[in-house]
Design a protein around this motif. Structure first.
Motif, PDB file in Angstrom:
ATOM      1  N   PHE A  24      35.920  37.789  44.092  1.00 36.92           N
ATOM      2  CA  PHE A  24      34.831  37.146  45.181  1.00 36.92           C
ATOM      3  C   PHE A  24      33.537  37.823  44.877  1.00 36.92           C
ATOM      4  N   TRP A  25      33.518  39.098  44.805  1.00 37.29           N
ATOM      5  CA  TRP A  25      32.444  39.760  44.874  1.00 37.29           C
ATOM      6  C   TRP A  25      31.607  39.276  43.704  1.00 37.29           C
ATOM      7  N   LEU A  26      32.121  39.320  42.409  1.00 36.84           N
ATOM      8  CA  LEU A  26      31.480  39.039  41.226  1.00 36.84           C
ATOM      9  C   LEU A  26      30.897  37.630  41.279  1.00 36.84           C
ATOM     10  N   VAL A  27      31.562  36.471  41.937  1.00 33.46           N
ATOM     11  CA  VAL A  27      31.147  35.314  41.974  1.00 33.46           C
ATOM     12  C   VAL A  27      29.872  35.243  43.087  1.00 33.46           C
ATOM     13  N   PHE A  28      30.223  36.101  44.120  1.00 34.86           N
ATOM     14  CA  PHE A  28      29.102  36.082  45.085  1.00 34.86           C
ATOM     15  C   PHE A  28      27.869  36.915  44.494  1.00 34.86           C
ATOM     16  N   LYS A  29      27.980  37.714  43.798  1.00 31.31           N
ATOM     17  CA  LYS A  29      26.856  38.287  43.072  1.00 31.31           C
ATOM     18  C   LYS A  29      26.071  37.487  42.285  1.00 31.31           C
ATOM     19  N   ALA A  69      35.029  28.009  33.839  1.00 34.48           N
ATOM     20  CA  ALA A  69      36.343  28.788  34.256  1.00 34.48           C
ATOM     21  C   ALA A  69      35.960  29.582  35.535  1.00 34.48           C
ATOM     22  N   GLY A  70      34.678  30.437  35.331  1.00 38.46           N
ATOM     23  CA  GLY A  70      34.320  31.048  36.190  1.00 38.46           C
ATOM     24  C   GLY A  70      35.361  32.451  36.382  1.00 38.46           C
ATOM     25  N   THR A  71      35.779  32.901  37.153  1.00 44.19           N
ATOM     26  CA  THR A  71      36.528  34.081  37.369  1.00 44.19           C
ATOM     27  C   THR A  71      37.931  33.704  37.053  1.00 44.19           C
ATOM     28  N   ILE A  91      36.305  27.048  28.534  1.00 49.26           N
ATOM     29  CA  ILE A  91      34.997  27.125  28.035  1.00 49.26           C
ATOM     30  C   ILE A  91      34.126  27.905  29.498  1.00 49.26           C
ATOM     31  N   GLU A  92      33.114  28.707  29.231  1.00 49.34           N
ATOM     32  CA  GLU A  92      32.493  29.335  30.267  1.00 49.34           C
ATOM     33  C   GLU A  92      31.054  30.020  29.631  1.00 49.34           C
ATOM     34  N   LEU A  93      30.110  29.592  30.325  1.00 47.79           N
ATOM     35  CA  LEU A  93      28.699  30.080  29.803  1.00 47.79           C
ATOM     36  C   LEU A  93      28.564  31.716  30.260  1.00 47.79           C
ATOM     37  N   ASP A  94      28.919  32.128  31.250  1.00 48.51           N
ATOM     38  CA  ASP A  94      28.434  33.471  31.770  1.00 48.51           C
ATOM     39  C   ASP A  94      29.174  34.612  31.108  1.00 48.51           C
ATOM     40  N   PRO A  95      28.504  35.340  30.376  1.00 45.74           N
ATOM     41  CA  PRO A  95      29.292  36.556  29.707  1.00 45.74           C
ATOM     42  C   PRO A  95      30.127  37.286  30.549  1.00 45.74           C
ATOM     43  N   ASP A  96      29.717  37.727  31.759  1.00 40.27           N
ATOM     44  CA  ASP A  96      30.378  38.553  32.689  1.00 40.27           C
ATOM     45  C   ASP A  96      31.644  37.937  33.141  1.00 40.27           C
ATOM     46  N   PHE A  97      31.709  36.575  33.396  1.00 34.19           N
ATOM     47  CA  PHE A  97      32.813  35.792  33.950  1.00 34.19           C
ATOM     48  C   PHE A  97      33.763  35.818  32.176  1.00 34.19           C
ATOM     49  N   ARG A 100      35.651  38.964  32.040  1.00 34.27           N
ATOM     50  CA  ARG A 100      36.854  39.221  33.082  1.00 34.27           C
ATOM     51  C   ARG A 100      37.976  38.015  32.657  1.00 34.27           C
ATOM     52  N   LEU A 101      37.580  36.936  32.188  1.00 35.32           N
ATOM     53  CA  LEU A 101      38.760  35.960  31.682  1.00 35.32           C
ATOM     54  C   LEU A 101      39.501  36.276  30.412  1.00 35.32           C
ATOM     55  N   ARG A 102      38.804  37.350  29.800  1.00 36.86           N
ATOM     56  CA  ARG A 102      39.575  37.801  28.579  1.00 36.86           C
ATOM     57  C   ARG A 102      40.501  38.784  28.947  1.00 36.86           C
ATOM     58  N   GLU A 103      39.826  39.778  29.997  1.00 42.26           N
ATOM     59  CA  GLU A 103      40.923  40.713  30.475  1.00 42.26           C
ATOM     60  C   GLU A 103      42.115  40.138  31.153  1.00 42.26           C
ATOM     61  N   LYS A 104      42.043  39.156  31.961  1.00 45.75           N
ATOM     62  CA  LYS A 104      42.984  38.520  32.804  1.00 45.75           C
ATOM     63  C   LYS A 104      43.983  37.578  31.981  1.00 45.75           C
ATOM     64  N   PHE A 105      43.480  37.143  30.834  1.00 45.19           N
ATOM     65  CA  PHE A 105      44.295  35.886  30.150  1.00 45.19           C
ATOM     66  C   PHE A 105      44.323  36.024  28.805  1.00 45.19           C
ATOM     67  N   PRO A 106      45.099  37.017  28.201  1.00 42.40           N
ATOM     68  CA  PRO A 106      44.991  37.291  26.706  1.00 42.40           C
ATOM     69  C   PRO A 106      45.480  36.094  26.076  1.00 42.40           C
ATOM     70  N   THR A 107      46.145  35.146  26.647  1.00 44.74           N
ATOM     71  CA  THR A 107      46.742  34.042  25.859  1.00 44.74           C
ATOM     72  C   THR A 107      45.762  32.956  25.826  1.00 44.74           C
TER      73      THR A 107
END
Ligand SMILES: C[S@@+](CC[C@H](N)C(=O)[O-])C[C@H]1O[C@@H](n2cnc3c(N)ncnc32)[C@H](O)[C@@H]1O
Length: 211
Positions: A24-29, A69-71, A91-97, A100-107
């Motif tokens: 939530f905070w990451l998206v909000f920022k 995909a966002g967060t 597919i997601e444009l933002d590097p910070d998202f 986070r996606l790579r950390e959460k979804f290795p598959t």
């Protein structure tokens, strides 16, 4: 970084201390710093994500593509339901998202890139056909030619029974917009979302917005 939406230039990655915190905070920022290219100040709710994927036959789906995909609230639902053999591409444009996606979804195949290059991204991966394309992109605020390019690319890769699914946090407002592109557009209202939103399930793409 990119002018993908014909709108704002995406800001560079946030400093490490600002990248921490809940989704939530990451998206909000990000929303505070980038506004329209993020389009929402909170991640989609679980109810919205489940409504979005309702009706997808996960037993037979071989490939599902998610745009913006966002967060990862929708990715979470896809990963939860997909069978081991199903290819998931986000597919997601933002590097910070993307981090986070790579950390959460290795598959999941997380592509840090512009959804406007959907065709090339899928071609690079040898994906000829996707069962469904799911979009969290702020498509109504894209320049019409970019929006059309994305819808056309999605259509050209969609399986005959496939669907294009789009989230919104402005219920019903863009029904007419999607009707310009698809013969069959169904809207599902989702009150339990912040803010209340919904999903469009679209089939029968017929062209470039002229009907
Ligand atoms: C409204 S948010 C949706 C995020 C997430 N799917 C959800 O439901 O919470 C829109 C997302 O689209 C991404 N986005 C915007 N333009 C994009 C583009 N041209 N290519 C890929 N992603 C893009 C933004 O970075 C943001 O993560």
């Amino acid at each position: 970084m990119s002018q993908a939406n014909g709108l704002a230039t995406l800001a560079p990655p946030l400093p490490a201390r600002l990248r921490r915190g809940s989704d939530f905070w990451l998206v909000f920022k990000k929303f505070l710093t980038q506004g329209t290219s993020i389009a929402s100040f909170a991640p989609s709710s679980r109810v919205l994500a489940t409504t979005l994927v309702k009706g997808i036959d996960f037993r037979t789906a071989k490939c599902i593509v998610e745009l913006g995909a966002g967060t990862g609230p929708i990715t979470t639902e896809l990963v939860r339901r997909a069978r081991p053999g199903t290819k998931l591409i986000a597919i997601e444009l933002d590097p910070d998202f993307c981090r986070r996606l790579r950390e959460k979804f290795p598959t999941v195949d997380i592509v840090e890139g512009d959804a406007c290059k959907l065709d090339a991204i899928l071609a690079e991966r040898g994906v000829k056909e996707a069962d469904h394309v799911i979009s969290g992109l702020p498509l109504p605020s894209f320049a019409p030619r970019l929006r059309e390019a994305i819808l056309k690319a999605a259509h050209s890769r969609l399986a005959p029974e496939g669907s294009f699914r789009q989230i919104t946090n402005m219920p019903w407002v863009y029904y007419a917009l999607y009707k310009q592109y698809f013969r069959d557009v169904r809207f599902r209202f989702v009150p339990i979302n912040f803010p209340p939103g919904g999903v469009y399930v679209c089939r029968g793409y017929f062209g470039n917005g002229k009907g």
